[in-house]
Design an enzyme around this catalytic site. Structure first.
Site, PDB file in Angstrom:
ATOM      1  N   CYS A 282      -3.574  -7.547  -3.506  1.00  0.00           N
ATOM      2  CA  CYS A 282      -2.532  -6.409  -3.387  1.00  0.00           C
ATOM      3  C   CYS A 282      -3.516  -4.971  -3.262  1.00  0.00           C
ATOM      4  O   CYS A 282      -4.329  -5.136  -4.048  1.00  0.00           O
ATOM      5  CB  CYS A 282      -1.400  -6.391  -4.527  1.00  0.00           C
ATOM      6  SG  CYS A 282      -2.071  -5.629  -6.056  1.00  0.00           S
ATOM      7  N   GLU A 283      -3.140  -4.046  -2.595  1.00  0.00           N
ATOM      8  CA  GLU A 283      -3.708  -2.837  -2.525  1.00  0.00           C
ATOM      9  C   GLU A 283      -3.565  -2.057  -3.871  1.00  0.00           C
ATOM     10  O   GLU A 283      -4.207  -0.890  -3.794  1.00  0.00           O
ATOM     11  CB  GLU A 283      -3.300  -2.346  -1.134  1.00  0.00           C
ATOM     12  CG  GLU A 283      -1.986  -1.580  -0.986  1.00  0.00           C
ATOM     13  CD  GLU A 283      -1.574  -0.970   0.223  1.00  0.00           C
ATOM     14  OE1 GLU A 283      -2.402  -1.254   1.104  1.00  0.00           O
ATOM     15  OE2 GLU A 283      -0.913  -0.224   0.355  1.00  0.00           O
ATOM     16  N   HIS A 284      -2.530  -2.260  -4.583  1.00  0.00           N
ATOM     17  CA  HIS A 284      -2.333  -1.322  -5.735  1.00  0.00           C
ATOM     18  C   HIS A 284      -3.256  -1.970  -6.754  1.00  0.00           C
ATOM     19  O   HIS A 284      -3.460  -0.858  -7.612  1.00  0.00           O
ATOM     20  CB  HIS A 284      -0.899  -1.709  -5.917  1.00  0.00           C
ATOM     21  CG  HIS A 284       0.094  -1.203  -5.131  1.00  0.00           C
ATOM     22  ND1 HIS A 284       1.236  -1.745  -4.719  1.00  0.00           N
ATOM     23  CD2 HIS A 284       0.025   0.019  -4.032  1.00  0.00           C
ATOM     24  CE1 HIS A 284       1.744  -1.315  -3.488  1.00  0.00           C
ATOM     25  NE2 HIS A 284       1.034  -0.074  -3.309  1.00  0.00           N
ATOM     26  N   HIS A 285      -3.388  -3.014  -7.076  1.00  0.00           N
ATOM     27  CA  HIS A 285      -4.415  -3.335  -8.007  1.00  0.00           C
ATOM     28  C   HIS A 285      -5.568  -4.141  -7.732  1.00  0.00           C
ATOM     29  O   HIS A 285      -6.343  -4.648  -8.800  1.00  0.00           O
ATOM     30  CB  HIS A 285      -3.392  -4.219  -9.216  1.00  0.00           C
ATOM     31  CG  HIS A 285      -2.233  -3.663  -9.479  1.00  0.00           C
ATOM     32  ND1 HIS A 285      -0.948  -3.814  -9.093  1.00  0.00           N
ATOM     33  CD2 HIS A 285      -1.907  -2.898 -10.600  1.00  0.00           C
ATOM     34  CE1 HIS A 285      -0.129  -3.105  -9.542  1.00  0.00           C
ATOM     35  NE2 HIS A 285      -0.859  -2.325 -10.461  1.00  0.00           N
TER      36      HIS A 285
ATOM     37  N   GLN B 191       2.699  -7.286   0.692  1.00  0.00           N
ATOM     38  CA  GLN B 191       3.271  -8.148   1.299  1.00  0.00           C
ATOM     39  C   GLN B 191       4.286  -8.149   2.463  1.00  0.00           C
ATOM     40  O   GLN B 191       4.310  -8.935   3.588  1.00  0.00           O
ATOM     41  CB  GLN B 191       4.095  -9.404   0.272  1.00  0.00           C
ATOM     42  CG  GLN B 191       4.573 -10.629   1.038  1.00  0.00           C
ATOM     43  CD  GLN B 191       5.411 -11.801  -0.102  1.00  0.00           C
ATOM     44  OE1 GLN B 191       4.879 -11.552  -1.087  1.00  0.00           O
ATOM     45  NE2 GLN B 191       6.166 -12.265   0.397  1.00  0.00           N
TER      46      GLN B 191
ATOM     47  N   HIS C 121       2.469 -12.685  -7.188  1.00  0.00           N
ATOM     48  CA  HIS C 121       1.720 -11.546  -7.240  1.00  0.00           C
ATOM     49  C   HIS C 121       1.033 -11.680  -8.430  1.00  0.00           C
ATOM     50  O   HIS C 121       1.861 -11.503  -9.645  1.00  0.00           O
ATOM     51  CB  HIS C 121       2.249 -10.265  -6.922  1.00  0.00           C
ATOM     52  CG  HIS C 121       2.788 -10.220  -5.537  1.00  0.00           C
ATOM     53  ND1 HIS C 121       2.263  -9.102  -4.649  1.00  0.00           N
ATOM     54  CD2 HIS C 121       3.342 -11.023  -4.728  1.00  0.00           C
ATOM     55  CE1 HIS C 121       2.721  -9.319  -3.493  1.00  0.00           C
ATOM     56  NE2 HIS C 121       3.596 -10.229  -3.465  1.00  0.00           N
TER      57      HIS C 121
ATOM     58  N   CYS D 232      -0.413  -9.414 -10.251  1.00  0.00           N
ATOM     59  CA  CYS D 232      -0.134  -8.038 -10.913  1.00  0.00           C
ATOM     60  C   CYS D 232       0.822  -7.991 -11.528  1.00  0.00           C
ATOM     61  O   CYS D 232       1.057  -7.046 -12.328  1.00  0.00           O
ATOM     62  CB  CYS D 232      -0.594  -6.967  -9.893  1.00  0.00           C
ATOM     63  SG  CYS D 232       0.733  -7.000  -8.581  1.00  0.00           S
TER      64      CYS D 232
HETATM   65 ZN   LIG Z   1      -0.493  -5.173  -7.417  1.00  0.00          ZN
END
Ligand SMILES: [Zn+2]
Length: 206
Positions: free
Chosen positions: A93-96, A134, A162, A164
């Protein structure tokens, strides 16, 4: 007074970032979490992490539509759905930068040309091996097939968990996310959409 020579941070140009820069960055993270990067067990870790990241994110060096260039026209008039089921993938995931693991179902109705089925799996893999959300992964897979094959329709369903969500923050285990992208006849014809979802739910998604 000694002036400590400070390393300049590498620029953002990928070509100028060396593996050594990445290993230094990993050592920084190890120190920050409270570890001693010099202890024996961690001595090779920065190099391993650098190699692992090369592999996790190998999709940036790939052009997925290239995989779909070689098509076959001799289909004896086959004009029904082609569905590749439950293609396993791993993404981040690009956030975490945390792992996303799941499966993709990729279907299309050919207009004339079909593609080798392994190529559909390679398209999933190339987009998965990048930082993702996703929803975008689902749309990118469908869009690439739509542009390259110009089929009557494309349907992609992804079911993934996910880390995260499961491993930090709200820590919800057993939660997964399902996304779909329907183009062409799958978007406009309810029957096609239902056919796809029925074929997906035969033995899955579990
Ligand atoms: Zn994430």
């Amino acid at each position: 007074m000694h002036q400590i020579a400070k390393r300049l941070p590498p620029t953002c140009e990928p070509a100028t970032v060396t593996q050594e820069d990445v290993e230094d960055a990993v050592r920084t993270i190890l120190t920050w979490i409270g570890e001693d990067p010099a202890r024996e067990g961690l001595s090779d870790t920065p190099a391993r992490v650098a190699r692992a990241y090369r592999s996790y994110f190998s999709g940036y060096a790939q052009e997925p539509e290239e995989f779909l260039k070689k098509t076959f026209k001799e289909t004896a008039g086959y004009d029904e759905m082609v569905l590749l089921r439950k293609i396993p993938f791993q993404s981040h995931c690009e956030h975490h930068m945390a792992p996303i693991t799941g499966h993709a179902w990729v279907g299309y109705v050919p207009r004339e040309r079909v593609v080798g089925i392994s190529k559909l799996a390679r398209v999933v893999e190339a987009y998965a091996n990048r930082l993702q959300i996703q929803e975008r992964l689902t749309a990118e897979i469908a869009g690439a097939i739509d542009r390259a094959l110009e089929p009557l329709g494309v349907a992609v369903l992804i079911k993934a968990s996910h880390q995260c969500i499961s491993g930090r923050g709200v820590r919800k285990h057993g939660v997964d996310l399902t996304t779909t992208q329907m183009l062409g006849c799958f978007r406009t014809e309810t029957g096609r959409r239902q056919e796809f979802l029925a074929m997906v739910s035969t033995e899955g998604p579990d």
